[in-house]
Write a protein that holds these residues in place. Structure first.
Motif, PDB file in Angstrom:
ATOM      1  N   PRO A  60       0.812  -1.220   0.000  1.00  0.00           N
ATOM      2  CA  PRO A  60       0.000   0.000   0.000  1.00  0.00           C
ATOM      3  C   PRO A  60       0.855   1.285   0.000  1.00  0.00           C
ATOM      4  CG  PRO A  60       0.206  -0.825   2.234  1.00  0.00           C
ATOM      5  CD  PRO A  60       0.939  -1.798   1.344  1.00  0.00           C
ATOM      6  N   LEU A  61       0.204   2.383  -0.376  1.00  0.00           N
ATOM      7  CA  LEU A  61       0.826   3.708  -0.371  1.00  0.00           C
ATOM      8  C   LEU A  61      -0.268   4.721  -0.016  1.00  0.00           C
ATOM      9  CD1 LEU A  61       3.310   5.484  -1.065  1.00  0.00           C
ATOM     10  CD2 LEU A  61       2.523   5.502  -3.428  1.00  0.00           C
ATOM     11  N   THR A  62      -0.022   5.487   1.046  1.00  0.00           N
ATOM     12  CA  THR A  62      -1.020   6.463   1.502  1.00  0.00           C
ATOM     13  C   THR A  62      -0.616   7.864   1.038  1.00  0.00           C
ATOM     14  OG1 THR A  62      -1.595   5.090   3.392  1.00  0.00           O
ATOM     15  CG2 THR A  62      -2.160   7.421   3.547  1.00  0.00           C
TER      16      THR A  62
ATOM     17  N   MET B  71       4.582   2.629  -6.630  1.00  0.00           N
ATOM     18  CA  MET B  71       4.303   1.271  -6.128  1.00  0.00           C
ATOM     19  C   MET B  71       4.882   0.210  -7.057  1.00  0.00           C
ATOM     20  SD  MET B  71       0.492   1.466  -4.439  1.00  0.00           S
ATOM     21  CE  MET B  71      -0.432   1.910  -5.910  1.00  0.00           C
ATOM     22  N   TYR B  72       4.846   0.484  -8.355  1.00  0.00           N
ATOM     23  CA  TYR B  72       5.372  -0.453  -9.356  1.00  0.00           C
ATOM     24  C   TYR B  72       6.892  -0.583  -9.227  1.00  0.00           C
ATOM     25  CZ  TYR B  72       6.147  -2.260 -14.182  1.00  0.00           C
ATOM     26  OH  TYR B  72       6.518  -2.981 -15.283  1.00  0.00           O
ATOM     27  N   VAL B  73       7.588   0.550  -9.085  1.00  0.00           N
ATOM     28  CA  VAL B  73       9.046   0.515  -8.950  1.00  0.00           C
ATOM     29  C   VAL B  73       9.423  -0.244  -7.679  1.00  0.00           C
ATOM     30  CG1 VAL B  73      11.150   1.882  -8.648  1.00  0.00           C
ATOM     31  CG2 VAL B  73       9.412   2.623 -10.291  1.00  0.00           C
ATOM     32  N   ASP B  74       8.775   0.119  -6.555  1.00  0.00           N
ATOM     33  CA  ASP B  74       9.121  -0.511  -5.279  1.00  0.00           C
ATOM     34  C   ASP B  74       8.800  -2.010  -5.281  1.00  0.00           C
ATOM     35  OD1 ASP B  74       9.942   1.907  -4.332  1.00  0.00           O
ATOM     36  OD2 ASP B  74       8.199   2.256  -3.059  1.00  0.00           O
ATOM     37  N   GLY B  75       7.682  -2.377  -5.894  1.00  0.00           N
ATOM     38  CA  GLY B  75       7.207  -3.755  -5.776  1.00  0.00           C
ATOM     39  C   GLY B  75       7.737  -4.690  -6.835  1.00  0.00           C
TER      40      GLY B  75
END
Lengths: 149, 149
Positions: A17-19, A66-70
Protein backbone atom coordinates in the motif's frame (compact mmCIF):
# COMPACT_ATOMS: atom_id res chain seq x y z
CA UNK A 1 16.63 -10.13 -11.08
CA UNK A 2 13.58 -10.91 -13.17
CA UNK A 3 14.05 -11.12 -16.95
CA UNK A 4 11.61 -11.19 -19.88
CA UNK A 5 11.51 -15.01 -19.80
CA UNK A 6 10.34 -14.93 -16.17
CA UNK A 7 6.99 -13.34 -17.11
CA UNK A 8 4.02 -15.33 -18.42
CA UNK A 9 0.60 -14.32 -19.69
CA UNK A 10 -1.81 -14.13 -16.76
CA UNK A 11 0.85 -13.61 -14.08
CA UNK A 12 -0.35 -11.06 -11.51
CA UNK A 13 1.59 -8.87 -9.08
CA UNK A 14 0.11 -6.99 -6.13
CA UNK A 15 1.52 -3.55 -5.32
CA UNK A 16 1.28 -1.13 -2.40
CA UNK A 17 0.00 0.00 0.00
CA UNK A 18 0.83 3.71 -0.37
CA UNK A 19 -1.02 6.46 1.50
CA UNK A 20 -1.33 9.99 0.09
CA UNK A 21 -2.03 13.14 2.12
CA UNK A 22 -3.86 16.37 1.25
CA UNK A 23 -0.52 18.21 1.50
CA UNK A 24 1.06 15.87 -1.06
CA UNK A 25 -1.94 16.24 -3.41
CA UNK A 26 -1.69 20.04 -3.23
CA UNK A 27 2.12 20.13 -3.53
CA UNK A 28 2.06 18.08 -6.73
CA UNK A 29 -0.76 20.17 -8.17
CA UNK A 30 0.83 23.51 -7.32
CA UNK A 31 3.83 22.39 -9.35
CA UNK A 32 2.18 20.61 -12.28
CA UNK A 33 -1.62 20.87 -12.38
CA UNK A 34 -2.81 24.00 -10.53
CA UNK A 35 -6.55 23.57 -11.03
CA UNK A 36 -8.55 24.59 -7.96
CA UNK A 37 -10.00 21.12 -7.29
CA UNK A 38 -6.38 19.91 -6.88
CA UNK A 39 -5.03 22.89 -4.89
CA UNK A 40 -7.81 24.51 -2.82
CA UNK A 41 -9.74 22.26 -0.37
CA UNK A 42 -12.40 24.91 0.30
CA UNK A 43 -13.20 25.79 -3.31
CA UNK A 44 -12.93 22.10 -4.26
CA UNK A 45 -16.05 21.42 -2.15
CA UNK A 46 -18.07 23.34 -4.76
CA UNK A 47 -16.59 21.43 -7.71
CA UNK A 48 -18.22 18.42 -9.38
CA UNK A 49 -15.82 16.29 -7.31
CA UNK A 50 -17.15 17.53 -3.94
CA UNK A 51 -13.69 17.96 -2.44
CA UNK A 52 -9.96 17.91 -3.05
CA UNK A 53 -8.76 15.26 -5.52
CA UNK A 54 -5.33 14.30 -6.85
CA UNK A 55 -4.25 15.25 -10.36
CA UNK A 56 -4.52 12.37 -12.80
CA UNK A 57 -0.78 12.62 -13.45
CA UNK A 58 -0.13 12.44 -9.70
CA UNK A 59 -2.34 9.34 -9.58
CA UNK A 60 -0.26 7.75 -12.34
CA UNK A 61 2.97 8.76 -10.61
CA UNK A 62 1.77 7.16 -7.35
CA UNK A 63 1.04 3.93 -9.22
CA UNK A 64 4.54 4.09 -10.70
CA UNK A 65 6.06 4.46 -7.23
CA UNK A 66 4.30 1.27 -6.13
CA UNK A 67 5.37 -0.45 -9.36
CA UNK A 68 9.05 0.51 -8.95
CA UNK A 69 9.12 -0.51 -5.28
CA UNK A 70 7.21 -3.76 -5.78
CA UNK A 71 8.53 -5.07 -9.06
CA UNK A 72 10.38 -2.79 -11.49
CA UNK A 73 13.44 -2.39 -9.24
CA UNK A 74 13.87 -6.19 -9.39
CA UNK A 75 13.34 -6.38 -13.16
CA UNK A 76 15.80 -5.95 -16.03
CA UNK A 77 13.73 -2.91 -17.09
CA UNK A 78 14.85 -0.98 -20.17
CA UNK A 79 12.21 1.74 -20.05
CA UNK A 80 8.82 2.16 -21.67
CA UNK A 81 7.71 3.44 -25.07
CA UNK A 82 4.31 4.48 -23.79
CA UNK A 83 0.94 3.62 -22.30
CA UNK A 84 -2.55 2.90 -23.61
CA UNK A 85 -6.05 3.80 -22.45
CA UNK A 86 -5.58 5.56 -19.14
CA UNK A 87 -8.95 5.74 -17.40
CA UNK A 88 -9.47 7.79 -14.22
CA UNK A 89 -12.63 6.08 -12.96
CA UNK A 90 -12.74 7.47 -9.43
CA UNK A 91 -10.50 10.17 -7.95
CA UNK A 92 -7.73 9.74 -5.38
CA UNK A 93 -8.70 11.73 -2.27
CA UNK A 94 -6.70 12.87 0.80
CA UNK A 95 -5.59 10.04 3.13
CA UNK A 96 -6.52 7.34 0.63
CA UNK A 97 -4.43 4.20 0.91
CA UNK A 98 -3.66 2.91 -2.56
CA UNK A 99 -2.99 -0.56 -3.91
CA UNK A 100 -2.06 -1.74 -7.38
CA UNK A 101 -2.37 -4.89 -9.42
CA UNK A 102 -0.45 -5.79 -12.58
CA UNK A 103 -1.49 -8.58 -14.92
CA UNK A 104 0.67 -9.70 -17.86
CA UNK A 105 -1.42 -9.44 -21.07
CA UNK A 106 1.21 -10.50 -23.59
CA UNK A 107 4.91 -10.44 -24.37
CA UNK A 108 7.11 -10.77 -27.44
CA UNK A 109 10.78 -10.50 -28.28
CA UNK A 110 11.71 -7.20 -29.94
CA UNK A 111 12.47 -7.56 -33.66
CA UNK A 112 14.79 -4.55 -33.76
CA UNK A 113 16.58 -5.36 -30.47
CA UNK A 114 16.53 -9.15 -29.91
CA UNK A 115 18.22 -8.74 -26.51
CA UNK A 116 14.98 -7.41 -25.07
CA UNK A 117 11.31 -8.33 -24.83
CA UNK A 118 8.21 -6.15 -24.85
CA UNK A 119 5.63 -6.80 -22.13
CA UNK A 120 2.11 -5.40 -22.04
CA UNK A 121 0.62 -5.17 -18.56
CA UNK A 122 -2.90 -4.44 -17.43
CA UNK A 123 -2.53 -1.94 -14.57
CA UNK A 124 -5.20 -1.32 -11.93
CA UNK A 125 -5.22 0.97 -8.91
CA UNK A 126 -7.59 0.56 -5.96
CA UNK A 127 -8.26 2.43 -2.71
CA UNK A 128 -8.82 1.12 0.82
CA UNK A 129 -12.49 0.48 -0.01
CA UNK A 130 -11.47 -1.77 -2.93
CA UNK A 131 -12.87 0.77 -5.41
CA UNK A 132 -11.18 0.65 -8.80
CA UNK A 133 -9.70 4.15 -9.30
CA UNK A 134 -7.56 3.91 -12.43
CA UNK A 135 -6.77 1.46 -15.21
CA UNK A 136 -4.26 1.58 -18.05
CA UNK A 137 -2.19 -0.70 -20.21
CA UNK A 138 1.53 -0.30 -19.58
CA UNK A 139 4.20 -1.25 -22.08
CA UNK A 140 7.63 -2.24 -20.73
CA UNK A 141 10.90 -3.08 -22.37
CA UNK A 142 12.57 -5.88 -20.38
CA UNK A 143 16.00 -7.41 -20.90
CA UNK A 144 16.15 -11.10 -21.85
CA UNK A 145 18.07 -13.67 -19.84
CA UNK A 146 21.76 -13.49 -20.73
CA UNK A 147 21.74 -17.08 -22.04
CA UNK A 148 18.58 -16.46 -24.15
CA UNK A 149 19.72 -13.41 -26.08
CA UNK B 1 -13.65 32.02 -20.33
CA UNK B 2 -13.64 29.50 -23.15
CA UNK B 3 -16.58 27.07 -23.34
CA UNK B 4 -17.17 23.88 -25.33
CA UNK B 5 -18.79 25.86 -28.17
CA UNK B 6 -15.60 27.93 -28.55
CA UNK B 7 -13.58 24.92 -29.75
CA UNK B 8 -13.64 23.68 -33.35
CA UNK B 9 -12.04 20.69 -35.06
CA UNK B 10 -8.59 21.66 -36.29
CA UNK B 11 -8.09 24.53 -33.84
CA UNK B 12 -4.49 24.54 -32.55
CA UNK B 13 -2.99 26.04 -29.39
CA UNK B 14 0.72 26.56 -28.75
CA UNK B 15 2.00 25.99 -25.21
CA UNK B 16 5.22 26.78 -23.30
CA UNK B 17 8.09 27.36 -23.12
CA UNK B 18 9.02 25.53 -19.90
CA UNK B 19 12.60 24.64 -18.96
CA UNK B 20 13.42 21.65 -16.74
CA UNK B 21 16.61 21.18 -14.72
CA UNK B 22 18.53 18.07 -13.70
CA UNK B 23 17.59 18.79 -10.08
CA UNK B 24 13.89 18.84 -10.95
CA UNK B 25 14.20 15.60 -12.95
CA UNK B 26 15.89 13.88 -9.99
CA UNK B 27 13.51 15.33 -7.38
CA UNK B 28 10.45 14.03 -9.22
CA UNK B 29 12.05 10.64 -9.76
CA UNK B 30 13.22 10.23 -6.15
CA UNK B 31 9.58 10.68 -5.14
CA UNK B 32 7.75 8.72 -7.85
CA UNK B 33 10.03 6.81 -10.24
CA UNK B 34 13.38 6.00 -8.59
CA UNK B 35 15.00 4.18 -11.48
CA UNK B 36 18.72 4.98 -11.80
CA UNK B 37 18.46 6.62 -15.24
CA UNK B 38 16.08 9.16 -13.63
CA UNK B 39 17.99 9.69 -10.34
CA UNK B 40 21.73 9.10 -10.84
CA UNK B 41 23.49 11.18 -13.56
CA UNK B 42 26.70 9.10 -13.38
CA UNK B 43 25.09 5.66 -13.61
CA UNK B 44 22.64 7.00 -16.24
CA UNK B 45 25.59 7.48 -18.64
CA UNK B 46 25.87 3.68 -18.85
CA UNK B 47 22.14 3.19 -19.53
CA UNK B 48 20.61 2.79 -22.98
CA UNK B 49 19.66 6.48 -22.72
CA UNK B 50 23.28 7.69 -22.39
CA UNK B 51 22.46 10.12 -19.57
CA UNK B 52 19.86 11.38 -17.14
CA UNK B 53 16.30 11.49 -18.51
CA UNK B 54 12.98 12.57 -17.00
CA UNK B 55 10.39 10.01 -15.92
CA UNK B 56 7.60 9.61 -18.45
CA UNK B 57 5.10 10.67 -15.79
CA UNK B 58 7.18 13.79 -15.11
CA UNK B 59 7.16 14.49 -18.86
CA UNK B 60 3.37 14.26 -18.88
CA UNK B 61 3.11 16.43 -15.78
CA UNK B 62 5.29 19.10 -17.44
CA UNK B 63 3.00 19.06 -20.46
CA UNK B 64 0.04 19.49 -18.13
CA UNK B 65 1.67 22.50 -16.47
CA UNK B 66 2.01 24.18 -19.88
CA UNK B 67 -1.59 23.20 -20.73
CA UNK B 68 -3.00 24.64 -17.49
CA UNK B 69 -1.02 27.87 -17.83
CA UNK B 70 -1.70 28.32 -21.53
CA UNK B 71 -5.31 27.20 -21.91
CA UNK B 72 -6.99 25.08 -19.22
CA UNK B 73 -7.07 27.90 -16.63
CA UNK B 74 -9.13 29.95 -19.12
CA UNK B 75 -11.47 27.05 -20.00
CA UNK B 76 -14.65 25.84 -18.31
CA UNK B 77 -12.80 22.57 -17.61
CA UNK B 78 -14.66 19.83 -15.74
CA UNK B 79 -11.83 17.34 -15.57
CA UNK B 80 -10.76 14.42 -17.71
CA UNK B 81 -11.84 10.77 -17.86
CA UNK B 82 -8.52 9.63 -19.29
CA UNK B 83 -5.93 9.65 -22.04
CA UNK B 84 -5.12 7.51 -25.07
CA UNK B 85 -1.90 6.31 -26.68
CA UNK B 86 0.86 8.03 -24.76
CA UNK B 87 4.10 7.69 -26.72
CA UNK B 88 7.46 8.71 -25.28
CA UNK B 89 9.39 9.09 -28.54
CA UNK B 90 12.47 10.90 -27.24
CA UNK B 91 13.39 11.58 -23.62
CA UNK B 92 13.33 14.92 -21.81
CA UNK B 93 16.89 15.73 -20.71
CA UNK B 94 18.32 18.26 -18.22
CA UNK B 95 17.97 21.92 -19.28
CA UNK B 96 15.61 21.08 -22.14
CA UNK B 97 13.18 23.86 -22.98
CA UNK B 98 9.79 22.34 -23.74
CA UNK B 99 6.92 23.45 -25.95
CA UNK B 100 3.50 21.95 -26.52
CA UNK B 101 0.88 21.97 -29.22
CA UNK B 102 -2.78 20.99 -28.87
CA UNK B 103 -5.03 20.25 -31.84
CA UNK B 104 -8.77 19.67 -31.48
CA UNK B 105 -9.62 16.26 -33.03
CA UNK B 106 -13.33 16.14 -32.27
CA UNK B 107 -15.99 17.21 -29.80
CA UNK B 108 -19.49 16.13 -28.85
CA UNK B 109 -22.08 17.02 -26.24
CA UNK B 110 -22.27 14.52 -23.36
CA UNK B 111 -25.40 12.34 -23.47
CA UNK B 112 -25.46 11.74 -19.72
CA UNK B 113 -24.62 15.35 -18.77
CA UNK B 114 -25.91 17.71 -21.49
CA UNK B 115 -24.41 20.74 -19.71
CA UNK B 116 -20.95 19.63 -20.82
CA UNK B 117 -19.09 18.65 -23.95
CA UNK B 118 -16.31 16.12 -24.49
CA UNK B 119 -13.26 17.27 -26.44
CA UNK B 120 -10.52 15.05 -27.80
CA UNK B 121 -7.18 16.79 -28.28
CA UNK B 122 -4.05 15.65 -30.03
CA UNK B 123 -1.20 16.60 -27.67
CA UNK B 124 2.41 16.99 -28.79
CA UNK B 125 5.52 18.01 -26.85
CA UNK B 126 8.70 19.31 -28.46
CA UNK B 127 12.15 20.39 -27.24
CA UNK B 128 14.27 23.41 -28.21
CA UNK B 129 15.54 21.49 -31.26
CA UNK B 130 11.97 20.98 -32.49
CA UNK B 131 12.25 17.24 -31.83
CA UNK B 132 8.91 15.57 -31.10
CA UNK B 133 9.29 14.06 -27.60
CA UNK B 134 5.82 12.88 -26.62
CA UNK B 135 2.38 12.48 -28.14
CA UNK B 136 -0.95 11.48 -26.64
CA UNK B 137 -4.66 12.01 -27.11
CA UNK B 138 -6.21 13.93 -24.24
CA UNK B 139 -9.90 13.81 -23.36
CA UNK B 140 -11.42 16.84 -21.62
CA UNK B 141 -14.82 17.55 -20.18
CA UNK B 142 -15.69 21.19 -20.89
CA UNK B 143 -18.74 23.15 -19.72
CA UNK B 144 -21.13 24.42 -22.40
CA UNK B 145 -22.04 28.08 -22.74
CA UNK B 146 -24.72 28.98 -20.18
CA UNK B 147 -27.20 29.87 -22.96
CA UNK B 148 -26.50 26.59 -24.85
CA UNK B 149 -27.10 24.12 -22.05
Amino acid sequence: MRYFEDFHVGDTFDLGPLTVTAEEIMAFARQFDPQYFHTDPERAKDSIFGGLIASGWHTGALFTRMYVDGLLSKMASMGSPGLEQIRWLQPVRPDDTLYGRLTVIDGRVSKSRPTMGILRLNCEMFNQQHELLMTFIGINYVGRKPEAS
